[in-house]
Design a protein around this motif. Sequence first.
Motif, mmCIF file in Angstrom:
data_model
loop_
_atom_site.group_PDB
_atom_site.id
_atom_site.type_symbol
_atom_site.label_atom_id
_atom_site.label_comp_id
_atom_site.label_asym_id
_atom_site.label_seq_id
_atom_site.Cartn_x
_atom_site.Cartn_y
_atom_site.Cartn_z
ATOM 1 N N MET A 211 0.821 -1.209 0.000
ATOM 2 C CA MET A 211 0.000 0.000 0.000
ATOM 3 C C MET A 211 0.861 1.268 0.000
ATOM 4 O O MET A 211 0.453 2.288 -0.548
ATOM 5 C CB MET A 211 -0.947 -0.009 1.199
ATOM 6 N N LEU A 212 2.054 1.182 0.613
ATOM 7 C CA LEU A 212 2.949 2.343 0.563
ATOM 8 C C LEU A 212 3.201 2.768 -0.883
ATOM 9 O O LEU A 212 3.281 3.951 -1.186
ATOM 10 C CB LEU A 212 4.297 2.018 1.215
ATOM 11 N N SER A 213 3.313 1.761 -1.768
ATOM 12 C CA SER A 213 3.630 2.105 -3.151
ATOM 13 C C SER A 213 2.400 2.605 -3.907
ATOM 14 O O SER A 213 2.509 3.018 -5.053
ATOM 15 C CB SER A 213 4.263 0.913 -3.866
ATOM 16 N N LEU A 214 1.227 2.559 -3.291
ATOM 17 C CA LEU A 214 0.048 3.181 -3.908
ATOM 18 C C LEU A 214 0.067 4.690 -3.685
ATOM 19 O O LEU A 214 -0.796 5.404 -4.191
ATOM 20 C CB LEU A 214 -1.247 2.600 -3.328
ATOM 21 N N ARG B 81 -8.317 11.086 -5.048
ATOM 22 C CA ARG B 81 -7.774 12.364 -5.503
ATOM 23 C C ARG B 81 -7.396 12.270 -6.970
ATOM 24 O O ARG B 81 -7.320 11.198 -7.544
ATOM 25 C CB ARG B 81 -6.520 12.710 -4.680
ATOM 26 N N GLN B 82 -7.099 13.427 -7.563
ATOM 27 C CA GLN B 82 -6.625 13.435 -8.942
ATOM 28 C C GLN B 82 -5.235 12.845 -8.961
ATOM 29 O O GLN B 82 -4.408 13.207 -8.142
ATOM 30 C CB GLN B 82 -6.490 14.867 -9.437
ATOM 31 N N ASP B 83 -4.983 11.978 -9.914
ATOM 32 C CA ASP B 83 -3.644 11.485 -10.178
ATOM 33 C C ASP B 83 -2.876 11.107 -8.913
ATOM 34 O O ASP B 83 -1.904 11.758 -8.555
ATOM 35 C CB ASP B 83 -2.856 12.577 -10.929
ATOM 36 N N PRO B 84 -3.334 10.074 -8.204
ATOM 37 C CA PRO B 84 -2.680 9.739 -6.934
ATOM 38 C C PRO B 84 -1.289 9.147 -7.105
ATOM 39 O O PRO B 84 -0.597 8.931 -6.120
ATOM 40 C CB PRO B 84 -3.639 8.733 -6.296
ATOM 41 N N GLY B 85 -0.834 8.916 -8.333
ATOM 42 C CA GLY B 85 0.543 8.459 -8.520
ATOM 43 C C GLY B 85 0.806 7.066 -7.983
ATOM 44 O O GLY B 85 1.736 6.854 -7.209
ATOM 45 N N VAL B 86 -0.018 6.105 -8.388
ATOM 46 C CA VAL B 86 0.204 4.717 -7.981
ATOM 47 C C VAL B 86 1.427 4.184 -8.709
ATOM 48 O O VAL B 86 1.458 4.157 -9.932
ATOM 49 C CB VAL B 86 -1.037 3.862 -8.307
ATOM 50 N N ALA B 87 2.476 3.815 -7.951
ATOM 51 C CA ALA B 87 3.742 3.447 -8.575
ATOM 52 C C ALA B 87 3.918 1.942 -8.663
ATOM 53 O O ALA B 87 4.909 1.467 -9.189
ATOM 54 C CB ALA B 87 4.902 4.049 -7.779
ATOM 55 N N SER B 88 2.945 1.197 -8.156
ATOM 56 C CA SER B 88 3.143 -0.235 -8.013
ATOM 57 C C SER B 88 2.676 -0.989 -9.257
ATOM 58 O O SER B 88 1.761 -0.560 -9.953
ATOM 59 C CB SER B 88 2.369 -0.719 -6.801
ATOM 60 N N ARG B 89 3.346 -2.100 -9.523
ATOM 61 C CA ARG B 89 2.950 -2.943 -10.646
ATOM 62 C C ARG B 89 2.003 -4.022 -10.123
ATOM 63 O O ARG B 89 2.417 -5.137 -9.799
ATOM 64 C CB ARG B 89 4.211 -3.563 -11.251
ATOM 65 N N LEU B 90 0.734 -3.646 -9.990
ATOM 66 C CA LEU B 90 -0.286 -4.571 -9.494
ATOM 67 C C LEU B 90 -1.218 -4.941 -10.647
ATOM 68 O O LEU B 90 -1.350 -4.191 -11.607
ATOM 69 C CB LEU B 90 -1.121 -3.909 -8.404
ATOM 70 N N ARG B 91 -1.882 -6.081 -10.488
ATOM 71 C CA ARG B 91 -2.942 -6.408 -11.433
ATOM 72 C C ARG B 91 -4.184 -5.608 -11.048
ATOM 73 O O ARG B 91 -4.367 -5.250 -9.877
ATOM 74 C CB ARG B 91 -3.245 -7.910 -11.398
ATOM 75 N N VAL B 92 -5.067 -5.356 -12.026
ATOM 76 C CA VAL B 92 -6.247 -4.531 -11.777
ATOM 77 C C VAL B 92 -7.065 -5.090 -10.608
ATOM 78 O O VAL B 92 -7.460 -4.359 -9.697
ATOM 79 C CB VAL B 92 -7.105 -4.424 -13.053
ATOM 80 N N ALA B 93 -7.278 -6.418 -10.617
ATOM 81 C CA ALA B 93 -8.094 -7.021 -9.559
ATOM 82 C C ALA B 93 -7.429 -6.861 -8.186
ATOM 83 O O ALA B 93 -8.111 -6.672 -7.178
ATOM 84 C CB ALA B 93 -8.332 -8.504 -9.853
ATOM 85 N N GLU B 94 -6.086 -6.918 -8.156
ATOM 86 C CA GLU B 94 -5.379 -6.754 -6.878
ATOM 87 C C GLU B 94 -5.549 -5.332 -6.365
ATOM 88 O O GLU B 94 -5.812 -5.100 -5.181
ATOM 89 C CB GLU B 94 -3.886 -7.067 -7.053
ATOM 90 N N LEU B 95 -5.398 -4.343 -7.278
ATOM 91 C CA LEU B 95 -5.555 -2.943 -6.888
ATOM 92 C C LEU B 95 -6.960 -2.710 -6.334
ATOM 93 O O LEU B 95 -7.124 -2.151 -5.245
ATOM 94 C CB LEU B 95 -5.306 -2.023 -8.088
ATOM 95 N N VAL B 96 -7.965 -3.158 -7.075
ATOM 96 C CA VAL B 96 -9.347 -2.951 -6.646
ATOM 97 C C VAL B 96 -9.582 -3.647 -5.299
ATOM 98 O O VAL B 96 -10.263 -3.121 -4.425
ATOM 99 C CB VAL B 96 -10.325 -3.450 -7.732
ATOM 100 N N GLY B 97 -8.958 -4.813 -5.129
ATOM 101 C CA GLY B 97 -9.096 -5.554 -3.874
ATOM 102 C C GLY B 97 -8.600 -4.782 -2.663
ATOM 103 O O GLY B 97 -9.112 -4.963 -1.551
ATOM 104 N N PHE B 98 -7.600 -3.910 -2.866
ATOM 105 C CA PHE B 98 -7.103 -3.128 -1.735
ATOM 106 C C PHE B 98 -8.169 -2.171 -1.197
ATOM 107 O O PHE B 98 -8.044 -1.692 -0.081
ATOM 108 C CB PHE B 98 -5.825 -2.361 -2.112
ATOM 109 N N GLY B 99 -9.206 -1.902 -2.001
ATOM 110 C CA GLY B 99 -10.312 -1.092 -1.490
ATOM 111 C C GLY B 99 -10.986 -1.728 -0.283
ATOM 112 O O GLY B 99 -11.591 -1.042 0.543
ATOM 113 N N ARG B 100 -10.848 -3.051 -0.144
ATOM 114 C CA ARG B 100 -11.488 -3.751 0.987
ATOM 115 C C ARG B 100 -10.602 -3.733 2.228
ATOM 116 O O ARG B 100 -10.994 -4.260 3.274
ATOM 117 C CB ARG B 100 -11.809 -5.207 0.607
ATOM 118 N N PHE B 101 -9.413 -3.183 2.128
ATOM 119 C CA PHE B 101 -8.455 -3.237 3.240
ATOM 120 C C PHE B 101 -9.016 -2.709 4.572
ATOM 121 O O PHE B 101 -8.790 -3.321 5.620
ATOM 122 C CB PHE B 101 -7.166 -2.491 2.871
#
Lengths: 326, 252
Positions: A211-214, B81-101
């Motif tokens: 999450m840090l990298s997000l 926010r606008q352009d949050p600058g996600v730098a990670s190489r995640l799959r779309v489903a993994e990224l969306v899954g973090f919404g449940r964190f």
Amino acid sequence: MTAGSLGSQNFAYQAIGAATLLALFVASLFVGVGELAIGSLASDPEALRLIMISRLPRTLAALLAGSALAIAGLVMQTLARNRFVEPSTAGTAQSAALGILVVTLVWPDASLGWKAAGAAVTALAGTSVFLMLAHRLPPTQPFLVPLFGLVYGGVIGAVAIFAAWHLDLLQYLEVWMTGEFSGILRGRYELLWVAGALVVLAWWTADRLTMLSLGRDVSIGLGLNYAGMLRLGLVIVSAITALAVVVVGTIPFVGLVAPNIVSRFAGENLRHTLPWVAGGGAALVLACDIIGRLIRFPYEVPVGTILGVVGAVLFLFLLLGRNRNG
Amino acid sequence: MIEIAGVSLALGGSRILDNVSLTVPKGGVTALVGPNGAGKSSLLSLIARLRPLQSGRITVDGLPVDTTPSRQLARIMAILRQDPGVASRLRVAELVGFGRFPHNRGRLTAKDREIVAASLEQFDLSDLALRFIDTLSGGQRQRALVAMTFCQGTDYILLDEPLNSLDMFHARNLMRTLRRIADEHGKTVLIVLHDINHAASYADRIVAMKDGAVIASGETGDIIRPDILESIFGFSMRVENIAGRLTVLHHA
């Protein structure tokens, strides 16, 4: 989604990865100057002694240092939000060496543990300053951060060399700056288990590291303690680097190559990729140590030197491949 | 309900927000409009505790945003926010899954997976679920971020110009989805919008900001009027009722 097929594919890769590590482990036990045949283990007590006192500790040290340094690189890349930095090129390892120098100076009889503690403190300070400055560089220029890191690490390294030269401690410094395993015996490597424990800690916090990298805003929006997680990451990077420098010396490129290769193929969801990064780093260091033992047999080439060559080639390959794939 | 009382913000010596007080009632879509530099994004950041509050008071559902634990807030309020600058190489489903964190602290349950799948479907991402986000176009990535924000399943959703880089189809889809979750699930949406006609068509209420202050606030019909729009944006524009919808002809 094809979760089922991905699962069985993963299992195949995991089996191959585990088999590779096991093969390197066994090879490492039986490669060296002392004569040792697998068949003699049962009958010859001297052979068993050689394994238990020298070969096994050396092999474990390579596995622990390799996996821990790969994870330190991974965590540092997450903190710096840049794929091309690692502790040995961006000032962490140099700060750690400087710390050991200071401890050696004020307390010549300090144990390895105290030296590691002193090194961890200076590594923490050096890495904090690096990250503070790196975050001010424009994010549109991703290569500025590693370049700045090289200069920053070079400056700290130069300070350490200058101080060591004045104090006539250059040979000591050389030992911490060049990673090698030939001096590892039972009783001389056990501190590295602490680095191993830090790898487990990193794995345990893998989701939060991802999450840090997000980015800061997304992390806070999802309820993460962003500042606390940054601090934990800093501690992991600094402590692992300090332990490795104290016990085996500086081993370059592991922290750069292992995370970048894994990221290329499996992405950066750390809960899934962190074991691969750790295993990849362990295999890389162990393989390079075995090469170092064989290449000028019966003499040894330090693992740091081998990795300097192998790691640089692998890294160039990664950089060029990256450009070709856009 | 989001209550903002006497909030000011100064950054580097310049005044960004000047004694803003505002109440956003629970339920419905509220659009935040105004010229560049009006302080809309800064206000949104303060509500979402992304910036420390310098003065004044902000509560969401009665919880002060500066003292309530961040984890607790993450279960009632989501921010994109606008352009949050996600730098990670995640799959779309993994990224969306973090919404449940905020709900599962990283362990996806069967229900979480259902919500993730529904969110992917909602934003037309099912086919892209296994793609790495660094291989997506700007608009696809924006949809993935919107899907993650929705996945958080919060009563309050704060969006800062989410239509940026979305094509017409997906922009309309997002606005209709916001309308639907407000109507059917009683969600509260606070959204910064650039295009006044999106606000005119989909918002229940409009809050207009200029120079760090709220200069108008009310039902959409009361704000979409030539005189008020001119006072906000600085030029005169016609407002027509076309097929039952207020439409601002700002190109004329």
